[in-house]
Scaffold this active site. Structure first.
Site, PDB file in Angstrom:
ATOM      1  N   HIS A  19       0.840  -1.204   0.000  1.00  0.00           N
ATOM      2  CA  HIS A  19       0.000   0.000   0.000  1.00  0.00           C
ATOM      3  C   HIS A  19       0.878   1.258   0.000  1.00  0.00           C
ATOM      4  CE1 HIS A  19      -3.141  -2.614   2.223  1.00  0.00           C
ATOM      5  NE2 HIS A  19      -3.708  -2.320   1.061  1.00  0.00           N
ATOM      6  N   LYS A  43     -16.341  -7.291   5.493  1.00  0.00           N
ATOM      7  CA  LYS A  43     -15.336  -8.127   6.152  1.00  0.00           C
ATOM      8  C   LYS A  43     -15.239  -7.802   7.644  1.00  0.00           C
ATOM      9  CE  LYS A  43     -12.497  -7.262   2.101  1.00  0.00           C
ATOM     10  NZ  LYS A  43     -11.237  -6.656   1.673  1.00  0.00           N
ATOM     11  N   ARG A  92      -1.865  -6.215  -8.341  1.00  0.00           N
ATOM     12  CA  ARG A  92      -0.722  -7.074  -8.073  1.00  0.00           C
ATOM     13  C   ARG A  92      -0.661  -8.140  -9.161  1.00  0.00           C
ATOM     14  NH1 ARG A  92      -2.961  -7.717  -2.128  1.00  0.00           N
ATOM     15  NH2 ARG A  92      -4.770  -7.381  -3.456  1.00  0.00           N
ATOM     16  N   SER A 130      -2.696  -7.634   3.049  1.00  0.00           N
ATOM     17  CA  SER A 130      -2.977  -7.500   4.483  1.00  0.00           C
ATOM     18  C   SER A 130      -3.351  -8.853   5.066  1.00  0.00           C
ATOM     19  CB  SER A 130      -4.122  -6.512   4.711  1.00  0.00           C
ATOM     20  OG  SER A 130      -3.811  -5.251   4.199  1.00  0.00           O
TER      21      SER A 130
HETATM   22  N1  ADP Z   1       0.924  -5.283  -2.181  1.00  0.00           N
HETATM   23  C1  ADP Z   1       0.160  -4.455  -2.889  1.00  0.00           C
HETATM   24  N2  ADP Z   1       0.659  -3.847  -3.977  1.00  0.00           N
HETATM   25  C2  ADP Z   1      -0.113  -3.032  -4.732  1.00  0.00           C
HETATM   26  N3  ADP Z   1      -1.397  -2.766  -4.486  1.00  0.00           N
HETATM   27  C3  ADP Z   1      -1.943  -3.354  -3.427  1.00  0.00           C
HETATM   28  C4  ADP Z   1      -1.207  -4.215  -2.561  1.00  0.00           C
HETATM   29  N4  ADP Z   1      -2.044  -4.648  -1.580  1.00  0.00           N
HETATM   30  C5  ADP Z   1      -3.232  -4.087  -1.834  1.00  0.00           C
HETATM   31  N5  ADP Z   1      -3.187  -3.309  -2.934  1.00  0.00           N
HETATM   32  C6  ADP Z   1      -4.277  -2.557  -3.552  1.00  0.00           C
HETATM   33  O1  ADP Z   1      -4.681  -1.533  -2.665  1.00  0.00           O
HETATM   34  C7  ADP Z   1      -6.089  -1.359  -2.769  1.00  0.00           C
HETATM   35  C8  ADP Z   1      -6.725  -1.510  -1.407  1.00  0.00           C
HETATM   36  O2  ADP Z   1      -6.556  -2.818  -0.972  1.00  0.00           O
HETATM   37  P1  ADP Z   1      -7.243  -3.353   0.356  1.00  0.00           P
HETATM   38  O3  ADP Z   1      -6.726  -2.625   1.536  1.00  0.00           O
HETATM   39  O4  ADP Z   1      -7.130  -4.835   0.346  1.00  0.00           O
HETATM   40  O5  ADP Z   1      -8.749  -2.903   0.215  1.00  0.00           O
HETATM   41  P2  ADP Z   1      -9.956  -3.605  -0.573  1.00  0.00           P
HETATM   42  O6  ADP Z   1     -10.813  -4.157   0.522  1.00  0.00           O
HETATM   43  O7  ADP Z   1     -10.597  -2.473  -1.318  1.00  0.00           O
HETATM   44  O8  ADP Z   1      -9.366  -4.653  -1.474  1.00  0.00           O
HETATM   45  C9  ADP Z   1      -6.563  -2.364  -3.812  1.00  0.00           C
HETATM   46  O9  ADP Z   1      -6.619  -1.749  -5.074  1.00  0.00           O
HETATM   47  C10 ADP Z   1      -5.487  -3.410  -3.790  1.00  0.00           C
HETATM   48  O10 ADP Z   1      -5.413  -4.094  -5.040  1.00  0.00           O
HETATM   49 MG    MG Z   2      -8.154  -6.378  -0.894  1.00  0.00          MG
END
Ligand code: ADP
Ligand code: MG
Length: 172
Positions: A19, A43, A92, A130
């Protein structure tokens, strides 16, 4: 740099180095970047919204055009309220693509003027999520290179608080 405010929405439960990598890249493209924690996700999160916001604020403190906020309801409505011109999302692996495409096209249908911009993280974060961090940490593995130190500390505190709770309370 474009004169555009972008919103980076997500769960951030908790924020990972993936992130953070995206936030850094986004902050170089957009004039302002708002990291927005969705508060009405289905979630069951590990961290409360307040804890997630506190961690995000701590790790983005040095970035002058990045701020942290929360929102509920439709992302396009929140984006309109904030006068945002773009949504930032990360991709990703292939597995992210279908869901992200569906979301982006749905949001475009709801608000055609709002563009979703996708960025790829550094290669080393391409597998990081996460969910994985929480899983590894809960089994005693090290997440040192996966999250900022402030997040690792909070994870430890969270797990210790969980263990300290009475057994009866834990079962509920
Ligand atoms: N390691 C990572 N590298 C790049 N983008 C990421 C990574 N982890 C999560 N994201 C992106 O960040 C955004 C938010 O992810 P996340 O916190 O899981 O929320 P959501 O519940 O919307 O998926 C999403 O677009 C996800 O694809
Ligand atoms: Mg996600």
């Amino acid at each position: 740099m474009t004169n555009t405010l972008a919103i980076y929405p997500g769960s951030f439960d908790p924020i990972t180095n993936g992130h953070l990598d995206l936030i850094r890249r986004g902050s170089r493209i957009f004039s302002r970047l708002v990291v927005a924690v969705l508060t009405n996700a289905e979630k069951q999160p590990l961290f409360t919204v307040e804890e997630r916001v506190a961690m995000l604020e701590e790790v983005t403190r040095g970035m002058s055009n990045v701020s942290v906020d929360t929102f509920s309801g439709l992302l396009v409505d929140y984006a309109k309220r904030r006068n945002a011109g773009a949504i930032l999302r990360g991709i990703r692996a292939f597995s992210d693509y279908e869901y992200e495409l569906q979301m982006a096209l749905t949001n475009r249908k709801l608000e055609p003027s709002l563009e979703t911009v996708f960025l790829m993280p550094a290669e080393s974060y391409g597998y990081l999520s996460s969910r994985l961090v929480k899983e590894i940490f809960s089994h005693g593995g090290t997440v040192k290179d996966m999250v900022p130190p402030a997040v690792e500390r909070r994870l430890r505190e969270k797990m210790e608080a969980g263990r300290a709770r009475p057994v009866a309370a834990r079962r509920r």
